[in-house]
Design a protein around this motif. Sequence first.
Motif, PDB file in Angstrom:
ATOM      1  N   GLU A  23       0.842  -1.210   0.000  1.00 11.30           N
ATOM      2  CA  GLU A  23       0.000   0.000   0.000  1.00 11.30           C
ATOM      3  C   GLU A  23       0.871   1.253   0.000  1.00 11.30           C
ATOM      4  O   GLU A  23       0.553   2.231  -0.659  1.00 11.30           O
ATOM      5  CB  GLU A  23      -0.886   0.053   1.250  1.00 11.30           C
ATOM      6  CG  GLU A  23      -2.193  -0.627   1.148  1.00 11.30           C
ATOM      7  CD  GLU A  23      -3.076  -0.370   2.372  1.00 11.30           C
ATOM      8  OE1 GLU A  23      -4.269  -0.623   2.263  1.00 11.30           O
ATOM      9  OE2 GLU A  23      -2.564   0.073   3.427  1.00 11.30           O
ATOM     10  N   THR A  72      -3.048   6.356  -2.785  1.00 15.49           N
ATOM     11  CA  THR A  72      -3.749   5.539  -1.803  1.00 15.49           C
ATOM     12  C   THR A  72      -3.522   6.149  -0.425  1.00 15.49           C
ATOM     13  O   THR A  72      -2.393   6.442  -0.051  1.00 15.49           O
ATOM     14  CB  THR A  72      -3.230   4.084  -1.816  1.00 15.49           C
ATOM     15  OG1 THR A  72      -3.447   3.528  -3.108  1.00 15.49           O
ATOM     16  CG2 THR A  72      -3.943   3.237  -0.778  1.00 15.49           C
ATOM     17  N   ASP A  73      -4.616   6.346   0.302  1.00 20.60           N
ATOM     18  CA  ASP A  73      -4.480   6.835   1.668  1.00 20.60           C
ATOM     19  C   ASP A  73      -3.955   5.717   2.556  1.00 20.60           C
ATOM     20  O   ASP A  73      -4.415   4.571   2.469  1.00 20.60           O
ATOM     21  CB  ASP A  73      -5.827   7.309   2.217  1.00 20.60           C
ATOM     22  CG  ASP A  73      -6.139   8.737   1.847  1.00 20.60           C
ATOM     23  OD1 ASP A  73      -5.228   9.465   1.412  1.00 20.60           O
ATOM     24  OD2 ASP A  73      -7.299   9.139   1.996  1.00 20.60           O
ATOM     25  N   LYS A 129      -3.030  10.392   8.563  1.00 21.41           N
ATOM     26  CA  LYS A 129      -3.730   9.707   7.473  1.00 21.41           C
ATOM     27  C   LYS A 129      -3.555  10.555   6.227  1.00 21.41           C
ATOM     28  O   LYS A 129      -3.783  11.767   6.254  1.00 21.41           O
ATOM     29  CB  LYS A 129      -5.208   9.532   7.774  1.00 21.41           C
ATOM     30  CG  LYS A 129      -5.957   8.803   6.667  1.00 21.41           C
ATOM     31  CD  LYS A 129      -7.436   8.683   6.971  1.00 21.41           C
ATOM     32  CE  LYS A 129      -8.140   8.031   5.780  1.00 21.41           C
ATOM     33  NZ  LYS A 129      -9.597   8.118   5.921  1.00 21.41           N
ATOM     34  N   THR A 161      -1.945   1.066   8.073  1.00 18.52           N
ATOM     35  CA  THR A 161      -2.957   1.029   7.030  1.00 18.52           C
ATOM     36  C   THR A 161      -4.253   1.634   7.549  1.00 18.52           C
ATOM     37  O   THR A 161      -4.503   1.612   8.757  1.00 18.52           O
ATOM     38  CB  THR A 161      -3.212  -0.421   6.554  1.00 18.52           C
ATOM     39  OG1 THR A 161      -4.203  -0.423   5.524  1.00 18.52           O
ATOM     40  CG2 THR A 161      -3.661  -1.314   7.687  1.00 18.52           C
ATOM     41  N   THR A 162      -5.062   2.123   6.637  1.00 19.62           N
ATOM     42  CA  THR A 162      -6.407   2.558   7.035  1.00 19.62           C
ATOM     43  C   THR A 162      -7.306   1.342   7.229  1.00 19.62           C
ATOM     44  O   THR A 162      -8.377   1.460   7.806  1.00 19.62           O
ATOM     45  CB  THR A 162      -7.032   3.470   5.954  1.00 19.62           C
ATOM     46  OG1 THR A 162      -7.179   2.731   4.749  1.00 19.62           O
ATOM     47  CG2 THR A 162      -6.200   4.713   5.728  1.00 19.62           C
ATOM     48  N   GLY A 163      -6.876   0.203   6.728  1.00 19.87           N
ATOM     49  CA  GLY A 163      -7.642  -1.038   6.879  1.00 19.87           C
ATOM     50  C   GLY A 163      -8.700  -1.239   5.809  1.00 19.87           C
ATOM     51  O   GLY A 163      -9.315  -2.309   5.746  1.00 19.87           O
ATOM     52  N   GLU A 164      -8.905  -0.241   4.960  1.00 18.66           N
ATOM     53  CA  GLU A 164      -9.969  -0.336   3.964  1.00 18.66           C
ATOM     54  C   GLU A 164      -9.768  -1.491   2.991  1.00 18.66           C
ATOM     55  O   GLU A 164     -10.736  -2.124   2.571  1.00 18.66           O
ATOM     56  CB  GLU A 164     -10.074   0.986   3.199  1.00 18.66           C
ATOM     57  CG  GLU A 164     -10.566   2.136   4.040  1.00 18.66           C
ATOM     58  CD  GLU A 164     -10.589   3.449   3.293  1.00 18.66           C
ATOM     59  OE1 GLU A 164     -10.768   3.433   2.059  1.00 18.66           O
ATOM     60  OE2 GLU A 164     -10.417   4.486   3.948  1.00 18.66           O
ATOM     61  N   ASP A 165      -8.525  -1.752   2.596  1.00 20.17           N
ATOM     62  CA  ASP A 165      -8.262  -2.772   1.598  1.00 20.17           C
ATOM     63  C   ASP A 165      -7.563  -4.006   2.160  1.00 20.17           C
ATOM     64  O   ASP A 165      -7.129  -4.871   1.389  1.00 20.17           O
ATOM     65  CB  ASP A 165      -7.413  -2.171   0.461  1.00 20.17           C
ATOM     66  CG  ASP A 165      -8.149  -1.064  -0.278  1.00 20.17           C
ATOM     67  OD1 ASP A 165      -9.374  -1.197  -0.460  1.00 20.17           O
ATOM     68  OD2 ASP A 165      -7.495  -0.077  -0.658  1.00 20.17           O
ATOM     69  N   HIS A 178      -7.884  -7.322   4.657  1.00 22.78           N
ATOM     70  CA  HIS A 178      -8.905  -8.141   5.332  1.00 22.78           C
ATOM     71  C   HIS A 178      -8.269  -9.100   6.296  1.00 22.78           C
ATOM     72  O   HIS A 178      -7.132  -9.347   6.335  1.00 22.78           O
ATOM     73  CB  HIS A 178      -9.730  -8.919   4.294  1.00 22.78           C
ATOM     74  CG  HIS A 178     -10.404  -7.975   3.343  1.00 22.78           C
ATOM     75  ND1 HIS A 178     -11.532  -7.292   3.654  1.00 22.78           N
ATOM     76  CD2 HIS A 178     -10.056  -7.596   2.089  1.00 22.78           C
ATOM     77  CE1 HIS A 178     -11.897  -6.549   2.616  1.00 22.78           C
ATOM     78  NE2 HIS A 178     -11.001  -6.704   1.657  1.00 22.78           N
TER      79      HIS A 178
END
Length: 139
Positions: free
Chosen positions: A47, A53-54, A105, A133-137, A139
């Motif tokens: 990432e 990408t944030d 962020k 990470t923001t955790g959005e992508d 899992h």
Amino acid sequence: MPNVTRITVSIDEPLLEQFEKFLADNGYPTRSEGVKSIMRKALIENEWLTENTDVAATISMVYDHHKAGVMQKLTDIQHDFGELVVCTQHVHLDHHNCMEVLILKGLASRIQAFHNALKSVKGLKHCTLSAATTGEDIH
């Protein structure tokens, strides 16, 4: 529980022994949890290489607040990169030393530029970037 897929991996015995020791030393309850953790770490590192990408991060700093100009310079830099700063925590470690933790962020390249600007301040004793990470992508 989401769908789980089982996979088989062939590993040389010496590498497996090292991995088993790593799992035990780091408190992973199962091989699966260790592998998932390592996979997530690799995905987060990726990432940080992806444009636009944030990401999330922390910067930890320690400095002597009695050193002339250090606090003002750090504050000025934080204002220059204000769009990244989610929050800050400032603590007094002793009579001279302060610690600040910045939660960030934004784009990885911008966060790295922020870190570079901060760590160049004369009088700073410690300045570490911890990539997250923001955790959005993930899992």
